[in-house]
Write a protein that holds these residues in place. Structure first.
Motif, PDB file in Angstrom:
ATOM      1  N   GLU A  88      32.788 -38.367 -18.340  1.00 58.19           N
ATOM      2  CA  GLU A  88      34.177 -38.146 -20.053  1.00 58.19           C
ATOM      3  C   GLU A  88      32.865 -37.456 -20.602  1.00 58.19           C
ATOM      4  O   GLU A  88      34.023 -36.300 -21.957  1.00 58.19           O
ATOM      5  CB  GLU A  88      34.043 -39.693 -20.126  1.00 58.19           C
ATOM      6  N   THR A  92      33.972 -34.271 -22.590  1.00 57.95           N
ATOM      7  CA  THR A  92      34.520 -34.284 -24.293  1.00 57.95           C
ATOM      8  C   THR A  92      32.764 -33.061 -24.879  1.00 57.95           C
ATOM      9  O   THR A  92      33.926 -32.598 -25.903  1.00 57.95           O
ATOM     10  CB  THR A  92      34.064 -35.379 -24.794  1.00 57.95           C
ATOM     11  N   ARG A  95      34.769 -29.572 -24.431  1.00 65.18           N
ATOM     12  CA  ARG A  95      35.947 -29.763 -25.586  1.00 65.18           C
ATOM     13  C   ARG A  95      35.429 -28.763 -26.618  1.00 65.18           C
ATOM     14  O   ARG A  95      36.084 -28.055 -27.349  1.00 65.18           O
ATOM     15  CB  ARG A  95      37.321 -30.344 -25.293  1.00 65.18           C
ATOM     16  N   LYS A  96      34.425 -29.690 -26.870  1.00 63.08           N
ATOM     17  CA  LYS A  96      34.115 -29.681 -29.059  1.00 63.08           C
ATOM     18  C   LYS A  96      33.134 -28.140 -28.858  1.00 63.08           C
ATOM     19  O   LYS A  96      32.970 -27.919 -29.706  1.00 63.08           O
ATOM     20  CB  LYS A  96      33.279 -30.338 -29.028  1.00 63.08           C
TER      21      LYS A  96
END
Ligand SMILES: [Zn+2]
Length: 143
Positions: A88, A92, A95-96
């Motif tokens: 996770e 994350t 993706r950022k």
């Protein structure tokens, strides 16, 4: 890649280590690209030009910004980019990074700049033809 550290260190320590790893990786990919520019007689680039978004290379005359993106950090689908542990956290983060990349690309394009994004894996010899296509606009045509 030092994924094994992720379970041992706190998140802030992890970020610190990762930023060091990342800046080191950036340096070596930049040097590889400089070598390729030289091989191809591509000139007119500036390294670390001070502009928001921090492109790795800028061609002022051609209004072109070049970014070399690490496949892991920028989520290239050339390999399995999310490690097994802390999925996770990593997904994350990646993706950022991708969102940020898109914003930066848009920022340059809105000002009439060309943006060339090169994947780290495209610096390999076997992908040279692919890289040449991406760099096509940088060859001196008006010489
Ligand atoms: Zn890749």
């Amino acid at each position: 890649m030092v994924i094994f550290m992720t379970d041992v260190f706190s998140q802030s320590k992890r970020s610190e280590i990762m930023s060091k790893v990342r800046s080191h990786e950036n340096k070596s990919t930049e040097l590889k690209l400089i070598k390729i520019f030289k091989e191809l007689n591509i000139t007119g680039w500036t390294r670390h030009y001070k502009v928001k978004g921090h492109p790795d290379f800028v061609f002022l005359k051609k209004k072109t910004a070049v970014f070399v993106d690490g496949c892991f950090w920028h989520g290239h689908d050339c390999r399995n980019t999310v490690p097994k542990s802390n999925q996770e956290y990593w997904s994350t983060k990646i993706r950022k990074n991708k969102e940020h990349d898109d914003q930066i690309t848009a920022r340059f394009q809105n000002r009439g700049w060309n943006v060339i994004r090169i994947w780290e894996c495209e610096l390999q010899k076997k992908k040279r033809s692919h890289l040449l296509l991406k760099l096509a606009d940088l060859f001196e045509k008006d010489a």
